[in-house]
Design an enzyme around this catalytic site. Structure first.
Site, PDB file in Angstrom:
ATOM      1  N   TYR A  40       0.822  -1.216   0.000  1.00  0.00           N
ATOM      2  CA  TYR A  40       0.000   0.000   0.000  1.00  0.00           C
ATOM      3  C   TYR A  40       0.853   1.263   0.000  1.00  0.00           C
ATOM      4  CZ  TYR A  40       1.166  -0.211   4.972  1.00  0.00           C
ATOM      5  OH  TYR A  40       1.843  -0.291   6.167  1.00  0.00           O
ATOM      6  N   GLY A  41       2.184   1.087  -0.055  1.00  0.00           N
ATOM      7  CA  GLY A  41       3.104   2.214  -0.109  1.00  0.00           C
ATOM      8  C   GLY A  41       4.067   2.016  -1.267  1.00  0.00           C
ATOM      9  N   SER A  42       5.350   1.999  -0.977  1.00  0.00           N
ATOM     10  CA  SER A  42       6.342   1.894  -2.048  1.00  0.00           C
ATOM     11  C   SER A  42       6.279   0.562  -2.781  1.00  0.00           C
ATOM     12  CB  SER A  42       7.750   2.096  -1.487  1.00  0.00           C
ATOM     13  OG  SER A  42       8.104   1.051  -0.599  1.00  0.00           O
TER      14      SER A  42
ATOM     15  N   GLU B 129      11.212  -3.882   5.641  1.00  0.00           N
ATOM     16  CA  GLU B 129      10.129  -3.370   6.477  1.00  0.00           C
ATOM     17  C   GLU B 129      10.451  -3.364   7.969  1.00  0.00           C
ATOM     18  OE1 GLU B 129       8.055  -2.263   4.487  1.00  0.00           O
ATOM     19  OE2 GLU B 129       8.529  -3.434   2.715  1.00  0.00           O
TER      20      GLU B 129
END
Length: 230
Positions: free
Chosen positions: A16-18, A105
């Protein structure tokens, strides 16, 4: 030929990001779609990719919607869906990809699993389970990098000034805004889009913005220079 045991061990990952525009290695299918029950916010500090320990940048995390509703957020409206991309990792590569993601992460994110709903346009041409159970990395409110609600203008100014080993914080924001718009109808995130608009206005007013976090930490590999997810 794919073995039955490999199919059983495959991994689905939600980005949902990079991860939307910088996918993990070894995926054999990228699927646009959304999850429910979360709100995406730029409320996670980044000390290792878009900032430094001395001057952390800001990246996105997912917040449980029930918890978000107890907070005072300047962006008080949030869609019931959070769009992103799901990646299918074949069984033989799962261990390697999990190790890669645990490095990428590591800065405050925890593992959860959530149902992922495939976009209608994609589902029409692919035979996929509905929904797909996806692994997702989430910066929970009790993690040390969680920043919480912030003034939107001050947050935009912080993003414009910040940078880290993976580059300028604003480029992460612009990349996310652009990638979300490309996912399909209804995929725009107003929180992300408003911050991108504010950052561009700040850049337009000043061509000599100071950059914080200019002393960058050395990291061990190119993979480790990927920004946190997201």
């Amino acid at each position: 030929m794919t073995k039955a045991s490999d199919v059983e061990q495959e991994l689905w990952l939600f980005g949902y990001g990079s991860l939307i525009w910088k996918p993990p290695p070894h995926f054999d299918l990228r699927v646009p779609g959304y999850v429910e029950g979360y709100v995406r916010r730029f409320w996670q500090a980044s000390e290792d990719h878009r900032g430094t320990p001395e001057a952390p940048g800001r990246v996105v995390t997912l917040i449980d919607r029930a918890h978000w509703e107890t907070l005072v957020d300047e962006h008080s409206d949030a869609s019931a869906t959070t769009w992103g991309a799901a990646y299918r990792i074949p069984g033989p590569h799962v261990a390697e990809v999990r190790e890669y993601l645990d490095i990428r992460e590591i800065n405050g994110y925890s593992i959860q699993y959530t149902p992922f709903h495939v976009s209608r346009s994609f589902a029409a041409s692919h035979n996929l389970p509905a929904p797909i159970n996806c692994l997702v990395y989430v910066g929970l409110p009790d993690n040390p990098q969680f920043v919480g609600p912030q003034d939107a203008q001050l947050l935009a100014e912080h993003i414009v000034r910040s940078r880290g080993p993976s580059g300028e914080n604003k480029d992460y924001l612009y990349g996310l805004d652009r990638s979300l718009l490309e996912l399909g109808e209804g995929s725009e995130d107003e929180h992300v889009h408003d911050l991108a608009r504010r950052c561009r206005e700040i850049e337009g007013r000043s061509s000599d913005s100071s950059v914080i976090g200019s002393e960058l930490r050395r990291v061990g590999s190119t993979d480790e220079q990927e920004e946190t997810e997201k």
